[in-house]
Design an enzyme around this catalytic site. Structure first.
Site, mmCIF file in Angstrom:
data_model
loop_
_atom_site.group_PDB
_atom_site.id
_atom_site.type_symbol
_atom_site.label_atom_id
_atom_site.label_comp_id
_atom_site.label_asym_id
_atom_site.label_seq_id
_atom_site.Cartn_x
_atom_site.Cartn_y
_atom_site.Cartn_z
ATOM 1 N N CYS A 1 38.806 44.787 41.261
ATOM 2 C CA CYS A 1 39.355 44.282 42.381
ATOM 3 C C CYS A 1 38.533 43.337 42.887
ATOM 4 O O CYS A 1 37.301 42.932 42.804
ATOM 5 C CB CYS A 1 39.862 45.473 43.162
ATOM 6 S SG CYS A 1 40.554 46.600 42.336
ATOM 7 N N SER B 1 30.849 45.787 26.911
ATOM 8 C CA SER B 1 29.840 44.587 26.818
ATOM 9 C C SER B 1 28.330 45.326 26.195
ATOM 10 O O SER B 1 28.184 46.608 26.580
ATOM 11 C CB SER B 1 29.660 43.656 27.630
ATOM 12 O OG SER B 1 28.727 44.043 28.600
ATOM 13 N N ASN C 1 35.652 47.743 45.113
ATOM 14 C CA ASN C 1 36.079 47.091 43.924
ATOM 15 C C ASN C 1 34.945 47.923 43.033
ATOM 16 O O ASN C 1 33.602 48.042 43.003
ATOM 17 C CB ASN C 1 35.530 45.774 44.151
ATOM 18 C CG ASN C 1 35.069 44.952 42.663
ATOM 19 O OD1 ASN C 1 35.723 45.134 41.778
ATOM 20 N ND2 ASN C 1 34.204 43.898 42.951
ATOM 21 N N GLY C 2 35.464 48.334 41.953
ATOM 22 C CA GLY C 2 34.637 48.899 40.575
ATOM 23 C C GLY C 2 35.254 49.894 39.979
ATOM 24 O O GLY C 2 36.305 50.410 40.150
ATOM 25 N N SER D 1 44.863 46.699 38.143
ATOM 26 C CA SER D 1 45.214 48.214 37.927
ATOM 27 C C SER D 1 44.693 48.641 36.603
ATOM 28 O O SER D 1 44.847 48.156 35.392
ATOM 29 C CB SER D 1 46.695 48.451 37.874
ATOM 30 O OG SER D 1 47.072 48.144 39.206
ATOM 31 N N ILE D 2 43.862 49.550 36.718
ATOM 32 C CA ILE D 2 43.059 50.253 35.297
ATOM 33 C C ILE D 2 43.167 51.802 35.292
ATOM 34 O O ILE D 2 43.670 52.237 34.267
ATOM 35 C CB ILE D 2 41.376 49.739 35.598
ATOM 36 C CG1 ILE D 2 41.313 48.452 35.700
ATOM 37 C CG2 ILE D 2 40.873 50.605 34.201
ATOM 38 C CD1 ILE D 2 41.642 47.507 34.623
ATOM 39 N N ILE D 3 42.973 52.440 36.350
ATOM 40 C CA ILE D 3 43.292 53.983 36.396
ATOM 41 C C ILE D 3 44.418 54.371 37.313
ATOM 42 O O ILE D 3 44.170 53.610 38.649
ATOM 43 C CB ILE D 3 41.900 54.705 36.753
ATOM 44 C CG1 ILE D 3 40.787 54.500 35.440
ATOM 45 C CG2 ILE D 3 42.079 56.146 36.695
ATOM 46 C CD1 ILE D 3 39.518 55.134 35.766
#
Length: 629
Positions: free
Chosen positions: A2, A363, A75-76, A52-54
């Site tokens: 974010c 990565s 953010n994170g 949106s990730i989780i």
């Protein structure tokens, strides 16, 4: 992933305009294309842009506690949020969402600033506590996620993930800082302890900042640091098994996602190790992607193909031109400050490719810093052995004189660049290493700068931060000190800035499992010969991965992303290099000598000298300053 932004008035709770907070957040819309939110109260405003990730449908931000006394914008990702959630529920906390953001609210209520010690993740967040009348800002241990802040003329402290969020505030005075120009010209990036816009600060990695109502804004406090002063005990085999367990946990904990997830795959040791462990933990095929180049000497696709086939990944690749400099203006916008690591061009392209298929990509960043993978560590260790054998007075006279007279050969491999080595040996270890990580030498910077610029610097010298870090490092030997300094400066300023800005520019979340803080702490405790042995960096990491990866992947020469910028300035960009000498930005600043710039461009174009990297720095600085000021 974010973007966050906001304002806080520490002296008196002035009204905050929600539209201003929204403008600061929306300037970073690329970081959070899936949603936005603004929250204000007397003297404070928080803004958020969401990727949106989780808990995709839930966890809107800014998020408030049930009683309304705590509000956070964040953010994170907190990778151990499930365990922390269970612990907090055991203490009576009641959760209303399924994501990791709410853990910060309940964690602050339970532990206050000590919450940070319990977090395993990448993060930058700001939390307002109405009961304690304070604003708390925090950044993760290694500096994966950024956070900028500045004190404004109306008494507000403004903060944002990226500089462009602060630039959206009309009271931010845009004035360039000559010290940041010196630092940038030395290293090719603006370090985290300065900013090209005077007055703006970056919260350092592993630091927090508690701003309390009615009190002056204090200096940030360090809450974590990597410690090289202790040594692990046990056999190489036992340490290898411990390392494998840490690697597995670091990778699997970063595979939690409610959206498509994949990995960058270059075919090098680090990304191959991550993909191998992802494949071991995954029920389906891992999605991987690789960027190739139209010049065979730069192309690593054949190695990536070996790993993709070995682990049956769902692999995608794309070939880009080695002269892909069309992205210059895109990168200038993405980075805000000048950034001259030319591998950012390729990194942007691989992020762009990944985003077509996934929203999260793992990565291999961080292993070179943690496990001593860079060739410069080998040279530093060898040079320190010579320094230990020759008294300083003799070294300074002998090697200094030889180095000044020896012809410059930047085109040659490092072992043949005797001028560089001789000059490094004339210095002490810290001075020598500080110069080895640089791009433009102190002598060339002094020639480029006008007398006015040199006076304005007031004795400020970019290399001093490296010298201080190495001399004060919690360390035992030369390798420790070099790695420690890179953790303080190179990793957050270059590697992680590059990863964050290029991935966020395309709305992709990049995760770095090899920078799990437990792995970093483990690596720092390893005896030096388990990091660097027989000229081989990442020795124990490679031994640990022999069970997964073929030897021709583990022990092949390191390539990395290479961009032929020197050729550009003798070809397609030669005229642009020449035009720098009449730049209204560089020359108009009064800081740069146009005659010296013209000579650098002409000598490089004619093949009389190698100034490609310095010219690239000047091009990126010219464009960044034009945009900022």
């Amino acid at each position: 992933m974010c973007g966050i932004a906001g304002l806080y008035y520490p002296a008196t709770p002035k009204p905050v305009d929600p539209a201003r907070i929204a403008a600061m957040a929306d300037a970073q819309a690329h970081r959070g294309p899936d949603g936005s939110g603004v929250w204000t109260a007397p003297g404070v405003g928080l803004g958020h842009r969401r990727l949106s990730i989780i808990d995709v449908a839930g966890s809107p931000q800014p998020m408030a506690s049930a009683d309304g006394t705590l509000t956070v914008t964040y953010n994170g990702e907190i990778y151990n949020f499930a365990a922390l959630r269970a612990e907090l529920q055991g203490r009576g906390a009641v959760f209303t969402t399924a994501g990791d953001t709410e853990v910060l609210l309940h964690g602050w209520a339970a532990w206050g600033p000590a919450l940070l010690d319990r977090l395993n993740g990448m993060f930058a967040f700001t939390l307002h506590d109405a009961r304690r009348q304070c604003l708390f800002l925090a950044r993760d241990r290694l500096g994966v996620k950024p956070l900028h802040y500045v004190e404004l003329s109306d008494g507000a402290v403004a903060f944002a993930s990226e500089l462009k969020g602060l630039l959206a505030h009309p009271l931010l005075r845009r004035s360039p800082d000559i010290r940041a120009v010196e630092d940038y010209m030395a290293f090719g990036y603006v370090p985290d302890d300065t900013c090209l816009v005077a007055g703006v600060k970056k919260l350092p990695a592993g630091h927090s900042l508690l701003i309390e109502r009615g009190k002056p804004v204090p200096a940030p406090s360090r809450w974590w640091d990597v410690d090289f002063s202790r040594r692990a005990t046990g056999s190489a085999k036992a340490l290898e098994e411990e390392l494998v367990a840490l690697l597995r946990d670091a990778v699997t904990s970063r595979m939690v996602s409610d959206v498509p997830l994949g990995a960058f795959l270059s075919g090098g040791v680090d990304s191959s190790a991550v993909v191998a462990l992802m494949a071991e933990a995954s029920r389906g095929a891992v999605r991987t992607c690789t960027i190739g180049f139209d010049q065979n000497s730069l192309d690593e696709r054949r190695y990536a193909d070996v790993i993709a086939e070995r682990f049956a990944t769902r692999h995608r690749e794309r070939v880009v031109a080695a002269d892909d400099f069309s992205l210059i203006d895109t990168l200038v916008h993405a980075f805000d400050e000048p950034f001259a690591d030319a591998s950012a061009l390729a990194t942007y392209r691989v992020c762009e490719l990944a985003r077509e298929d996934v929203t999260v990509a793992l990565s291999g960043d961080g292993a070179d810093e943690a496990f001593a993978g860079y060739r410069r560590y080998k040279f530093q260790a060898a040079e320190e052995r010579v320094r230990a054998m020759v008294p300083a007075s003799i070294r300074s006279n002998l090697f200094g004189t030889l180095g000044r007279w020896y012809p410059k050969a930047d085109w040659a491999p490092r072992p043949l660049r005797a001028k560089t080595t001789l000059l490094a040996l004339a210095e002490d270890g810290a001075e020598g290493y500080a110069r080895s990580v640089g791009v433009t030498t102190p002598a060339l910077r002094a020639a480029l700068f006008t007398e006015h610029a040199r006076a304005a610097l007031g004795g400020h010298r970019a290399e001093d931060r490296y010298v201080r870090s190495m001399r004060d490092a919690p360390a035992r030997d030369a390798l420790d000190r070099a790695q420690y300094a890179d953790f303080q400066h190179w990793l957050p300023g270059d590697i992680l800035t590059k990863a964050d800005r290029t991935s966020m520019a395309v709305g992709l979340e990049a995760r770095e499992p090899l920078l799990d803080y437990r792995l970093v702490e483990f690596a720092a405790r390893l005896p030096a010969d388990m990091r660097l042995r027989g000229g081989q960096g990442k020795w124990l990491l490679k031994k640990a991965m022999e069970r997964y990866l073929p030897r021709d992947i583990l022990y092949r020469p390191k390539m990395g992303f290479v961009t032929p910028i020197s050729a550009w300035f003798r070809g397609a960009l030669a005229d642009e290099a020449a035009a720098l000498a009449s730049s209204r930005v560089l020359v108009g600043s009064g800081w740069f000598d146009p005659g010296v710039i013209a000579r650098l461009a002409a000598d490089h174009r004619a093949g009389k000298a190698e100034h490609g990297r310095t010219l690239w720095q000047l091009v990126m600085l010219d464009r960044a300053m034009a945009r900022l000021f």
